[in-house]
Design an enzyme around this catalytic site. Sequence first.
Site, PDB file in Angstrom:
ATOM      1  N   TYR A  57      36.874  39.504  38.372  1.00 24.77           N
ATOM      2  CA  TYR A  57      37.785  38.298  38.593  1.00 24.77           C
ATOM      3  C   TYR A  57      38.733  38.130  37.495  1.00 24.77           C
ATOM      4  CZ  TYR A  57      33.701  36.927  41.529  1.00 24.77           C
ATOM      5  OH  TYR A  57      32.624  36.660  42.626  1.00 24.77           O
ATOM      6  N   SER A  58      39.922  38.265  37.980  1.00 23.69           N
ATOM      7  CA  SER A  58      41.066  38.196  37.087  1.00 23.69           C
ATOM      8  C   SER A  58      40.890  39.174  35.974  1.00 23.69           C
ATOM      9  CB  SER A  58      41.133  36.709  36.520  1.00 23.69           C
ATOM     10  OG  SER A  58      41.682  35.670  37.261  1.00 23.69           O
TER      11      SER A  58
END
Length: 321
Positions: A57-58
């Site tokens: 995530y990111s």
Amino acid sequence: MEYTTLGDIGLSVSRICLGCLGFGDGKEWMLDSDESREIIDRAIDLGVNFFDTANVYSKGGSEEILGEAIDGYDRDRLVVATKVFGEMDESNPNARGLSRKAIEQELSNSLDRLGVDTIDLYQTHRWDDEVPVEETLRTLDDAVRRGSVRYVGASTTLAYQLAEARRRSEALGLQSFVSMQNHYNLLYREEEREMLPYCRENGVGVLPWSPLAKGYLARPHAELETTARGRTNDYTDLYPYLEGNGREINERVAELADENGVTMAQIALAWLFHKDVVDAPVVGTTSIEHLEQAVEALDISLSDSDMEYLEEPYEPVRHTL
């Protein structure tokens, strides 16, 4: 807040797991560090003790934000979950998957980003066909034995894969998957055929992701593209939400929400809360108001006829992972 044990193990978790996908800079609708901190602080105020993120995530940004936000809180009161599998460096073929090298280096990186000594629930994000499952299981077992991980779980696999992995673990005396984070909501119920019965019969905790069908169950169909996330999600190609009478289900959710004076999202979450096999939906939100509404949904009572009304239009859709 209500709490439950995760499957058959003794770990107590809030009935809502705060999903942290929206914390970072991967998409235009995601929140920066300060905005994310407000959500996390409010979640803890409301009694949420369960937080789920992933290394991918990111590209680690979500883990960093979560780690910074929980620093200063009593760590013993919180349950932190993250995941491993996705590609973290396209130039490094060992920065993805479930090999021993990938897991050990990504686990070390996740611990650093989260700022913790131990991850409560470490989950395989997907099944890795390129790595022998025994290699993955032994690596995860080693992580538990040395105290880097407390429990291991799986996400988004087929029922036979989860069953085989747990069978191998039992035969080898290794730590077994205690939970399944799977795709399950009113518009995607294919998990009811094999996965959910298996989890129920074997005491595996169930943590549905996308409980609001990427937001499609949170607003009327006509308003699908009124939010930044709605405009950027591809509902027709990636997810079968518009198949299987999805629009009619959307309309029935809106109807019940109007009758009960609540939001559509609250009805969709209440439906999941009424499923005894579900421990804690992973609710991703970028709004304190929506977070508070999700908690309030725990108090919504749906009758048997309400449940049948919501479920009746569903037809089989293509399987997704």
